[in-house]
Design a protein around this motif. Sequence first.
Motif, PDB file in Angstrom:
ATOM      1  N   LEU A  49      51.966  33.326  41.952  1.00  0.00           N
ATOM      2  CA  LEU A  49      52.322  34.685  41.538  1.00  0.00           C
ATOM      3  C   LEU A  49      52.251  35.014  40.168  1.00  0.00           C
ATOM      4  CD1 LEU A  49      55.533  34.774  43.808  1.00  0.00           C
ATOM      5  CD2 LEU A  49      53.294  36.091  44.064  1.00  0.00           C
ATOM      6  N   LEU A  50      52.434  33.761  39.333  1.00  0.00           N
ATOM      7  CA  LEU A  50      52.248  34.190  37.809  1.00  0.00           C
ATOM      8  C   LEU A  50      50.897  34.196  37.311  1.00  0.00           C
ATOM      9  CD1 LEU A  50      55.011  31.481  36.826  1.00  0.00           C
ATOM     10  CD2 LEU A  50      54.992  33.789  36.490  1.00  0.00           C
ATOM     11  N   GLY A  51      49.882  34.012  38.340  1.00  0.00           N
ATOM     12  CA  GLY A  51      48.335  34.123  37.882  1.00  0.00           C
ATOM     13  C   GLY A  51      47.943  32.663  37.306  1.00  0.00           C
ATOM     14  N   LEU A  52      48.519  31.674  37.431  1.00  0.00           N
ATOM     15  CA  LEU A  52      48.063  30.544  37.080  1.00  0.00           C
ATOM     16  C   LEU A  52      47.062  29.689  37.906  1.00  0.00           C
ATOM     17  CD1 LEU A  52      51.427  29.222  35.368  1.00  0.00           C
ATOM     18  CD2 LEU A  52      49.446  30.564  34.280  1.00  0.00           C
ATOM     19  N   VAL A  53      47.437  29.947  39.345  1.00  0.00           N
ATOM     20  CA  VAL A  53      46.348  29.433  40.322  1.00  0.00           C
ATOM     21  C   VAL A  53      45.816  30.784  40.880  1.00  0.00           C
ATOM     22  CG1 VAL A  53      46.237  28.174  42.622  1.00  0.00           C
ATOM     23  CG2 VAL A  53      47.919  27.458  40.655  1.00  0.00           C
ATOM     24  N   LYS A  54      44.609  30.782  41.359  1.00  0.00           N
ATOM     25  CA  LYS A  54      43.612  31.729  41.740  1.00  0.00           C
ATOM     26  C   LYS A  54      43.964  31.509  43.251  1.00  0.00           C
ATOM     27  CE  LYS A  54      41.019  33.375  38.131  1.00  0.00           C
ATOM     28  NZ  LYS A  54      39.526  33.117  37.404  1.00  0.00           N
ATOM     29  N   PRO A  55      44.001  32.809  44.172  1.00  0.00           N
ATOM     30  CA  PRO A  55      43.992  32.537  45.656  1.00  0.00           C
ATOM     31  C   PRO A  55      42.665  32.232  45.995  1.00  0.00           C
ATOM     32  CG  PRO A  55      45.068  34.670  44.906  1.00  0.00           C
ATOM     33  CD  PRO A  55      44.376  34.207  43.815  1.00  0.00           C
ATOM     34  N   THR A  56      42.437  31.147  46.900  1.00  0.00           N
ATOM     35  CA  THR A  56      41.318  30.859  47.643  1.00  0.00           C
ATOM     36  C   THR A  56      40.783  31.931  48.635  1.00  0.00           C
ATOM     37  OG1 THR A  56      42.404  29.181  48.829  1.00  0.00           O
ATOM     38  CG2 THR A  56      41.328  28.340  46.966  1.00  0.00           C
ATOM     39  N   LYS A  57      42.043  32.535  49.157  1.00  0.00           N
ATOM     40  CA  LYS A  57      41.698  33.549  50.204  1.00  0.00           C
ATOM     41  C   LYS A  57      42.823  34.505  50.115  1.00  0.00           C
ATOM     42  CE  LYS A  57      41.178  32.827  54.574  1.00  0.00           C
ATOM     43  NZ  LYS A  57      41.283  31.762  56.002  1.00  0.00           N
ATOM     44  N   GLY A  58      42.690  35.773  50.606  1.00  0.00           N
ATOM     45  CA  GLY A  58      43.693  36.812  50.724  1.00  0.00           C
ATOM     46  C   GLY A  58      43.900  37.281  49.275  1.00  0.00           C
ATOM     47  N   LYS A  59      44.874  38.100  48.774  1.00  0.00           N
ATOM     48  CA  LYS A  59      45.231  38.510  47.635  1.00  0.00           C
ATOM     49  C   LYS A  59      46.551  38.828  47.314  1.00  0.00           C
ATOM     50  CE  LYS A  59      43.686  42.994  49.260  1.00  0.00           C
ATOM     51  NZ  LYS A  59      42.679  44.193  49.063  1.00  0.00           N
ATOM     52  N   ILE A  60      46.939  38.761  45.946  1.00  0.00           N
ATOM     53  CA  ILE A  60      48.369  39.361  45.494  1.00  0.00           C
ATOM     54  C   ILE A  60      48.219  40.601  44.796  1.00  0.00           C
ATOM     55  CG2 ILE A  60      50.330  38.572  44.039  1.00  0.00           C
ATOM     56  CD1 ILE A  60      49.244  35.968  44.263  1.00  0.00           C
ATOM     57  N   ILE A  61      48.810  41.695  45.279  1.00  0.00           N
ATOM     58  CA  ILE A  61      48.658  42.967  44.733  1.00  0.00           C
ATOM     59  C   ILE A  61      49.832  43.056  43.933  1.00  0.00           C
ATOM     60  CG2 ILE A  61      48.386  45.408  45.050  1.00  0.00           C
ATOM     61  CD1 ILE A  61      47.201  44.449  47.889  1.00  0.00           C
TER      62      ILE A  61
END
Lengths: 226, 275
Positions: A49-61
């Motif tokens: 959620l803090l953007g320190l790990v990128k999603p491997t699938k799906g997304k955070i909007i």
Amino acid sequence: MNLIKCQNLTLGYDGHPVLKNLNFNIAEGDFICIVGENGSGKTTLIRGLLGLVKPTKGKIIYDRLERNSIGYMPQETRVDAHFPASVFEIVLSGTLGQKCFKPFYTATDKKIALQNLRLLGIEELRDTSFADLSGGQRQKVLLARSLCATSKMLILDEPSNNLDAHSKAELYRLIIKLNREFKITILMVTHDLDHDNLIGDKILSLRGQDFFFGSTKDFVRRLHGH
Amino acid sequence: MVINNLIEIFSYSFMIRALIVGVLLSFCAALIGTPLVLRKNSMIGDGLSHVGFGAFAIASVLGLAPIQFAIPIVIIASFFILQLTESNIIHGDAAIALVSISALAVGTFIVSLTGTNVDINSYLFGSILSISNTDILITVILTIAISLLYLFSHHQIFSITFDETFAKSIGVNTKLYHLAFAVLCSIVVVLGMRLMGALLISGLIIFPVLSAGLFSKTYRSTIISSALIAILAFLVGLIASYSLNTPTGATIIIVNLVFFIILKFSNLLSSSFKS
């Protein structure tokens, strides 16, 4: 109004998923407790959620919220308790934001830092060294710093760890106040399922394969099997 | 008497060169050393100095200018260490050990293989006679670069040093600062090796910060005190080494050690009085 939408979110490290296909929304004003055993992925979710790990699938909007304007408060043990810094130096650093070069803090930065120290009742500690504080005071300083970074959303990682009952109650009172009076959305990680720790309105549970996202009441009912 | 002695000491041009380079390097080492020591990365300086030793040795064998050859090599090594650590292939201190020991071995191996008559002692323990006008020029440029970095971004450096995850979360470009520190630390180490030697240069980065940490209550005072202690210890060490005819690098480190012991002792005394 949603601030964050997680859609089929999968997070992990080096190709190994830690959390799979999560779907949940964080609405403005929510107070969500994230629960789960050690290794269940609580920290990974926070880092996502803090953007320190990128999603491997799906997304955070992120909706009406800049990713970098979330106030993050780490576990107390993540920072060096003997670090030579004054309370004011630490709290002010919360105002840095994305500015690449900032030779001096502005009067507004100092005003924000002082306001947050006052809000948490630690204004008199501003010139005290971080190393000379108690555990509860250190947590308040880290909370004040995270407040300098946001006016919308806080992510708190096990804020009551290593605190005595009195300091914990005091800290929880402040966190509830921030949510209810200042309408700050709060996401708080806790590993303890004790009722005293489930102070949020909603629970996001990462316990085993049993993902749960709903009201605290429903979670407690489910926990006790009725 | 004292003034006459000082006039005599600084009547030699090599002493003037050592004085200029030493004071500026002590200042730079303290500024670079403060975040490194507080982040518990003290040994990076030691690791890079071993790489510097290997690079100096190879430069001598190949007949190249040692500083100009060593600086890029040590910078590459520091990037490599960063990469190894960040990618979790090898953890922190083990990555430093892997790179530094390998470089040391390669340097020694090449020197012995070619049978070149290289003065390994001066690389290991330093020699103020080897400081040239080029060293002065590079040191001045380095000091300006480090001063500018601190002037414009000491708050960001503080934030990363205190809590890197928080700094990243609010958008501070931590990678950029790590790279800048890797480059500047590499240059400090290579330049310092001429004066202090590969085995002792990391002392210039670590000792003043440890001493300052004994009494400093704020980050700003830690940095200022580290720089002042580093410069003072260098000046005392330089003069003492001339007067006692002892190796400069070792004498400076012993002075630093004495400062640390005195400060630690007074720290303990004041704590016991308070309690």
